[in-house]
Motif scaffolding. Structure first.
Motif, mmCIF file in Angstrom:
data_model
loop_
_atom_site.group_PDB
_atom_site.id
_atom_site.type_symbol
_atom_site.label_atom_id
_atom_site.label_comp_id
_atom_site.label_asym_id
_atom_site.label_seq_id
_atom_site.Cartn_x
_atom_site.Cartn_y
_atom_site.Cartn_z
ATOM 1 N N THR A 90 0.935 -1.110 0.328
ATOM 2 C CA THR A 90 0.132 0.090 0.329
ATOM 3 C C THR A 90 0.626 1.316 0.368
ATOM 4 O O THR A 90 0.281 2.209 -0.917
ATOM 5 N N ILE A 91 1.897 1.258 0.828
ATOM 6 C CA ILE A 91 2.647 2.252 0.878
ATOM 7 C C ILE A 91 3.452 2.882 -0.457
ATOM 8 O O ILE A 91 4.007 3.957 -0.853
ATOM 9 N N ARG A 92 3.791 1.552 -1.099
ATOM 10 C CA ARG A 92 4.443 1.589 -2.384
ATOM 11 C C ARG A 92 3.604 2.238 -3.711
ATOM 12 O O ARG A 92 4.038 3.000 -4.127
ATOM 13 N N LEU A 93 2.481 1.827 -3.682
ATOM 14 C CA LEU A 93 1.817 2.160 -4.838
ATOM 15 C C LEU A 93 1.221 3.966 -4.091
ATOM 16 O O LEU A 93 1.391 4.127 -5.222
ATOM 17 N N ALA A 94 0.839 4.144 -3.076
ATOM 18 C CA ALA A 94 0.678 5.541 -2.414
ATOM 19 C C ALA A 94 1.374 6.471 -3.377
ATOM 20 O O ALA A 94 1.647 7.477 -3.297
ATOM 21 N N ASP A 95 3.422 6.059 -2.781
ATOM 22 C CA ASP A 95 4.358 6.986 -3.167
ATOM 23 C C ASP A 95 4.076 6.947 -4.743
ATOM 24 O O ASP A 95 4.575 7.644 -5.254
ATOM 25 N N LEU A 96 3.799 5.984 -5.698
ATOM 26 C CA LEU A 96 4.464 5.691 -7.201
ATOM 27 C C LEU A 96 2.532 6.961 -7.381
ATOM 28 O O LEU A 96 3.421 7.766 -8.016
ATOM 29 N N VAL A 97 1.549 6.906 -6.861
ATOM 30 C CA VAL A 97 0.538 7.470 -7.284
ATOM 31 C C VAL A 97 1.290 9.476 -7.008
ATOM 32 O O VAL A 97 0.978 10.034 -8.204
ATOM 33 N N TYR A 98 1.225 9.089 -5.631
ATOM 34 C CA TYR A 98 1.470 10.227 -5.233
ATOM 35 C C TYR A 98 3.023 11.416 -5.929
ATOM 36 O O TYR A 98 2.413 12.543 -7.025
ATOM 37 N N SER A 99 3.597 10.778 -6.901
ATOM 38 C CA SER A 99 4.570 10.808 -7.457
ATOM 39 C C SER A 99 4.547 11.485 -9.177
ATOM 40 O O SER A 99 4.740 12.407 -9.692
ATOM 41 N N GLU A 100 3.587 10.241 -10.141
ATOM 42 C CA GLU A 100 2.602 10.397 -10.408
ATOM 43 C C GLU A 100 2.597 11.885 -10.885
ATOM 44 O O GLU A 100 1.589 12.419 -11.647
ATOM 45 N N ILE A 101 1.162 11.974 -9.487
ATOM 46 C CA ILE A 101 -0.046 12.955 -9.882
ATOM 47 C C ILE A 101 1.749 14.620 -9.428
ATOM 48 O O ILE A 101 0.179 15.357 -10.146
ATOM 49 N N LYS A 102 2.219 14.308 -8.929
ATOM 50 C CA LYS A 102 3.493 15.446 -9.090
ATOM 51 C C LYS A 102 3.616 15.702 -10.304
ATOM 52 O O LYS A 102 3.632 17.206 -10.766
ATOM 53 N N TYR A 103 4.090 15.228 -10.879
ATOM 54 C CA TYR A 103 4.650 15.290 -12.222
ATOM 55 C C TYR A 103 4.009 15.468 -13.170
ATOM 56 O O TYR A 103 3.751 16.148 -13.586
ATOM 57 N N PHE A 104 2.425 14.882 -13.024
ATOM 58 C CA PHE A 104 0.811 15.492 -14.194
ATOM 59 C C PHE A 104 0.374 16.720 -14.186
ATOM 60 O O PHE A 104 1.029 17.826 -14.983
ATOM 61 N N GLN A 105 0.599 17.978 -12.566
ATOM 62 C CA GLN A 105 0.882 18.577 -12.214
ATOM 63 C C GLN A 105 1.514 19.561 -12.899
ATOM 64 O O GLN A 105 1.278 21.200 -13.431
ATOM 65 N N GLN A 106 3.002 19.178 -12.879
ATOM 66 C CA GLN A 106 3.961 20.176 -13.637
ATOM 67 C C GLN A 106 4.270 20.060 -14.900
ATOM 68 O O GLN A 106 4.388 20.861 -15.124
#
Length: 167
Positions: free
Chosen positions: A112-128
């Motif tokens: 769950t932590i691995r998936l949450a970190d992945l989602v967070y980094s991808e959302i950040k990437y898309f925001q930028q």
């Protein structure tokens, strides 16, 4: 003797507590003997015999009570000890099962932590890096967005997971 002098009455009907000296003593002894000889009791001799026996009788009764309570407590302690040992064995048998469940919980937590970190980094990437218009996205960017949506779905499923204790 104290009970007889406090609450008893002499054969004459007078309260022993109102008498004094030898009269009070004799009346109390007669009461303990079951009453005066003329009234069918054993009189002062019976009261004196009762008092003489009170010590040994009291000791015998006390000793019997002590032995009886000791035997009862020994039996109860053995029973409690057996029950405690039985529960200890039962608990010891459950420890490996609890450890297996704990390991499963830790595995789900890591995933769950691995998936949450992945989602967070991808959302950040898309925001930028993403424009506001989907039609302007390149094909690789659209594929990365689809992968993000799949990761969010997987994270959602991971958050819903439960671990059954195998007890």
């Amino acid at each position: 003797m104290a009970f007889a002098t406090t609450f008893g009455t002499a054969s004459t009907g007078v309260a022993i507590s109102s008498l004094s000296g030898a009269a009070a003593t004799n009346a109390a002894l007669a009461l303990l003997g079951g009453g005066a000889l003329t009234a069918g009791g054993t009189g002062m001799a019976g009261g004196s015999a009762l008092l003489a026996m009170a010590g040994p009788i009291g000791w015998a009764v006390g000793g019997a009570a002590l032995v009886g309570s000791g035997l009862f407590l020994e039996h109860e302690n053995k029973k409690i000890g057996k029950e405690a040992n039985s529960r200890a064995f039962e608990i010891e048998g459950l420890i490996p099962k609890v450890n297996a469940s704990r390991q499963e919980v830790e595995l789900v937590e890591r995933e769950t932590i691995r998936l949450a970190d992945l989602v967070y980094s991808e959302i950040k990437y898309f925001q930028q890096n993403a424009s506001k218009d989907y039609t302007e996205f390149s094909q690789p960017f659209k594929e990365r967005l689809a992968a993000l949506i799949n990761s969010i779905h997987a994270l959602s499923q991971s958050l819903k997971k439960t671990v059954d204790l195998k007890l």
